[in-house]
Design an enzyme around this catalytic site. Sequence first.
Site, PDB file in Angstrom:
ATOM      1  N   LYS A  17       0.835  -1.218   0.000  1.00  0.00           N
ATOM      2  CA  LYS A  17       0.000   0.000   0.000  1.00  0.00           C
ATOM      3  C   LYS A  17       0.864   1.260   0.000  1.00  0.00           C
ATOM      4  CE  LYS A  17      -1.861  -1.565   3.798  1.00  0.00           C
ATOM      5  NZ  LYS A  17      -1.302  -2.915   3.826  1.00  0.00           N
ATOM      6  N   GLY A  41       3.250  -1.039   8.832  1.00  0.00           N
ATOM      7  CA  GLY A  41       4.588  -0.681   8.365  1.00  0.00           C
ATOM      8  C   GLY A  41       4.485  -0.523   6.862  1.00  0.00           C
ATOM      9  N   HIS A  42       4.534   0.703   6.395  1.00  0.00           N
ATOM     10  CA  HIS A  42       4.362   0.974   4.963  1.00  0.00           C
ATOM     11  C   HIS A  42       5.712   1.387   4.380  1.00  0.00           C
ATOM     12  CE1 HIS A  42      -0.235   1.781   5.554  1.00  0.00           C
ATOM     13  NE2 HIS A  42       0.147   0.569   5.909  1.00  0.00           N
ATOM     14  N   GLN A 225      -3.287  -2.217   7.188  1.00  0.00           N
ATOM     15  CA  GLN A 225      -3.631  -3.651   7.267  1.00  0.00           C
ATOM     16  C   GLN A 225      -4.332  -4.088   5.966  1.00  0.00           C
ATOM     17  OE1 GLN A 225      -4.531  -1.671  10.449  1.00  0.00           O
ATOM     18  NE2 GLN A 225      -2.362  -2.042  10.650  1.00  0.00           N
TER      19      GLN A 225
HETATM   20  P1  GDP Z   1       2.272  -2.216   3.048  1.00  0.00           P
HETATM   21  O1  GDP Z   1       2.179  -2.440   4.508  1.00  0.00           O
HETATM   22  O2  GDP Z   1       1.046  -2.660   2.318  1.00  0.00           O
HETATM   23  O3  GDP Z   1       2.651  -0.807   2.681  1.00  0.00           O
HETATM   24  O4  GDP Z   1       3.443  -3.162   2.531  1.00  0.00           O
HETATM   25  P2  GDP Z   1       4.869  -3.392   3.246  1.00  0.00           P
HETATM   26  O5  GDP Z   1       5.700  -2.195   3.039  1.00  0.00           O
HETATM   27  O6  GDP Z   1       4.694  -3.873   4.636  1.00  0.00           O
HETATM   28  O7  GDP Z   1       5.403  -4.633   2.444  1.00  0.00           O
HETATM   29  C1  GDP Z   1       5.581  -4.618   1.080  1.00  0.00           C
HETATM   30  C2  GDP Z   1       7.046  -4.971   0.796  1.00  0.00           C
HETATM   31  O8  GDP Z   1       7.201  -5.310  -0.565  1.00  0.00           O
HETATM   32  C3  GDP Z   1       7.999  -3.828   1.046  1.00  0.00           C
HETATM   33  O9  GDP Z   1       9.241  -4.351   1.418  1.00  0.00           O
HETATM   34  C4  GDP Z   1       8.097  -3.172  -0.336  1.00  0.00           C
HETATM   35  O10 GDP Z   1       9.309  -2.439  -0.508  1.00  0.00           O
HETATM   36  C5  GDP Z   1       8.056  -4.375  -1.213  1.00  0.00           C
HETATM   37  N1  GDP Z   1       7.440  -4.194  -2.538  1.00  0.00           N
HETATM   38  C6  GDP Z   1       6.386  -3.426  -2.897  1.00  0.00           C
HETATM   39  N2  GDP Z   1       6.053  -3.639  -4.183  1.00  0.00           N
HETATM   40  C7  GDP Z   1       6.931  -4.552  -4.667  1.00  0.00           C
HETATM   41  C8  GDP Z   1       7.082  -5.220  -5.919  1.00  0.00           C
HETATM   42  O11 GDP Z   1       6.323  -5.009  -6.870  1.00  0.00           O
HETATM   43  N3  GDP Z   1       8.087  -6.119  -6.016  1.00  0.00           N
HETATM   44  C9  GDP Z   1       8.930  -6.396  -4.987  1.00  0.00           C
HETATM   45  N4  GDP Z   1       9.886  -7.303  -5.185  1.00  0.00           N
HETATM   46  N5  GDP Z   1       8.809  -5.794  -3.787  1.00  0.00           N
HETATM   47  C10 GDP Z   1       7.815  -4.903  -3.627  1.00  0.00           C
HETATM   48  P1  IMO Z   2       0.209  -3.007   7.190  1.00  0.00           P
HETATM   49  O1  IMO Z   2      -0.529  -1.697   7.236  1.00  0.00           O
HETATM   50  C1  IMO Z   2       0.380  -7.212   8.260  1.00  0.00           C
HETATM   51  C2  IMO Z   2      -1.561  -8.393  12.012  1.00  0.00           C
HETATM   52  C3  IMO Z   2      -0.662  -8.888  13.126  1.00  0.00           C
HETATM   53  C4  IMO Z   2      -1.600  -9.840  13.830  1.00  0.00           C
HETATM   54  C5  IMO Z   2      -2.948  -9.134  13.710  1.00  0.00           C
HETATM   55  C6  IMO Z   2      -3.330  -8.306  14.923  1.00  0.00           C
HETATM   56  O2  IMO Z   2       1.681  -2.857   7.215  1.00  0.00           O
HETATM   57  O3  IMO Z   2      -0.302  -3.871   6.093  1.00  0.00           O
HETATM   58  P2  IMO Z   2      -2.483  -6.038  16.006  1.00  0.00           P
HETATM   59  O4  IMO Z   2      -1.103  -5.532  16.293  1.00  0.00           O
HETATM   60  O5  IMO Z   2      -3.246  -5.195  15.049  1.00  0.00           O
HETATM   61  O6  IMO Z   2      -3.239  -6.351  17.258  1.00  0.00           O
HETATM   62  O7  IMO Z   2      -2.250  -7.463  15.278  1.00  0.00           O
HETATM   63  O8  IMO Z   2      -2.844  -8.281  12.584  1.00  0.00           O
HETATM   64  N1  IMO Z   2      -1.205  -7.060  11.484  1.00  0.00           N
HETATM   65  C7  IMO Z   2      -0.616  -6.861  10.294  1.00  0.00           C
HETATM   66  N2  IMO Z   2      -0.147  -7.747   9.380  1.00  0.00           N
HETATM   67  N3  IMO Z   2       0.445  -5.895   8.014  1.00  0.00           N
HETATM   68  C8  IMO Z   2      -0.049  -4.999   8.897  1.00  0.00           C
HETATM   69  O9  IMO Z   2      -0.138  -3.684   8.620  1.00  0.00           O
HETATM   70  C9  IMO Z   2      -0.576  -5.470  10.127  1.00  0.00           C
HETATM   71  N4  IMO Z   2      -1.104  -4.871  11.206  1.00  0.00           N
HETATM   72  C10 IMO Z   2      -1.500  -5.857  12.026  1.00  0.00           C
HETATM   73  O10 IMO Z   2       0.476  -9.533  12.633  1.00  0.00           O
HETATM   74  O11 IMO Z   2      -1.688 -11.048  13.109  1.00  0.00           O
HETATM   75 MG    MG Z   3       3.232  -3.425   6.030  1.00  0.00          MG
END
Ligand code: GDP
Ligand code: IMO
Ligand code: MG
Length: 425
Positions: A17, A41-42, A225
């Site tokens: 996201k 964690g974005h 999430q």
């Molecule tokens: P979010 O929580 O939805 O913002 O996603 P996260 O940041 O937690 O996890 C997505 C992970 O995938 C991060 O490490 C990004 O840098 C990585 N990522 C995003 N898009 C791509 C993609 O198209 N390919 C690869 N290989 N990594 C990606």
């Molecule tokens: P983003 O925004 C992935 C999961 C936790 C756990 C459950 C409940 O980065 O996509 P909490 O701390 O909310 O009580 O945990 O939800 N969880 C996530 N998993 N990405 C997240 O956020 C999450 N936020 C919470 O691992 O299973």
């Molecule tokens: Mg994340």
Amino acid sequence: MSKVNLLLGLQWGDEGKGKIVDVLTKQHDIIARFQGGPNAGHTLVFNEQKHVLHTIPSGIFHKDAINIIGNGVVIDAVIFKNELDHLAKHQIDFSSRLLISRKAHLILPTHRLLDAASEISKGKAKIGSTLKGIGPTYMDKTGRNGLRVGDLELPDWKKRYDKLTQKHLKMLSHFDVAIDFDLAALEIAFFEGLKALKQIPFVDSVSYLHKAIEAHKNILAEGAQGSLLDIDFGTYPFVTSSTTTAAGACTGLGVAPNQIGEVYGIMKAYTTRVGSGPFPTELFDENGEKMAKVGHEFGATTGRPRRCGWLDLVALKYAVQINGVTQLAMMKSDVLSGFDTIKACTAYEYKGKIITHFPYSIDEKEVTPIYTEFKCWQKDITEIQAINEIPDTLNEYIDYIEKYVKVPITILSVGPDRKQTIHLV
Ligand code: GDP
Ligand code: IMO
Ligand code: MG
């Protein structure tokens, strides 16, 4: 009047996201985060640098966008301060771009302690919470005990803080597990965090957003999430404590349903999950290991390894339906490069019957996934820039998904960097 576009995750979070909010920020004036807290964690990658945001909206790196932390968000001042410090280190002038809703709730140090005690006391049945105090903070919100950002402006704020903290300490003593903590140390960090928080303007975010809508500003609502972690529609009780679906943008920002415009649904080309709970297409073989390794599947907040599996189209269609998704962004298809074949779950065998809807429980005892197999793309796609460079096999996978969920994939992400993004329309 403008419409508020909405961006949210369709799986169990971590779909990518943050990356797509960053990409779409150039078309928007305001980015507004609507729920969740530092459990999120974005990740954003550009100019060879990686940034992870937990509370601050993912438009913060664009100098012309205003970023609002909406009323539906829960804020941990300590983590928030760390985020501000990170931005300052990278010379990002957040002071002119960041606003906080007075109605956002505060995570107190004791909320985190309650989260830990609750998880430990559940034993094997634990949720796998990020332990950021999310559940207890939303419980206080719905229980009408919570403290909000606007309360920091009240003369009796400290009294309110002490009262709620004392209540939490009593609650902690009722758990059958004891946890070690040093409240004085936690409070020093908390009050330091609050000082940093108070540097950012507090606003009546609802009227701010409605004025912006009237002024034809382009607004993007950022979810955290994913739909399968939604408190109502997710895999309860293995969910988070907020409404992660489209309705959460209405309650988390104060915008009305008829003011929502495009709904961007973010999905991975496969599936991941971090924490406990059912996951029908989870892989325990070398395919799952390869996804985890190539995709660097470790939680951006906790560093925990993410569980990996095939794409689940039954679950995806459910998420598309409950959110009214109008466009899909498919992330991480580059991770599947080099697989001979890949699979997607297109139905469940559930209590002896074949079903294509998302049932009450998707527990492994109840659900067996039924798969359709696809030829995979062999070539490295991380450098491709144009639609005509997309391998036929990947186009076939895209077509199949679009037909199954009846929504177009308009964004294809082929790597973590902002530049590794192909717009398909
Ligand atoms: P979010 O929580 O939805 O913002 O996603 P996260 O940041 O937690 O996890 C997505 C992970 O995938 C991060 O490490 C990004 O840098 C990585 N990522 C995003 N898009 C791509 C993609 O198209 N390919 C690869 N290989 N990594 C990606
Ligand atoms: P983003 O925004 C992935 C999961 C936790 C756990 C459950 C409940 O980065 O996509 P909490 O701390 O909310 O009580 O945990 O939800 N969880 C996530 N998993 N990405 C997240 O956020 C999450 N936020 C919470 O691992 O299973
Ligand atoms: Mg994340």
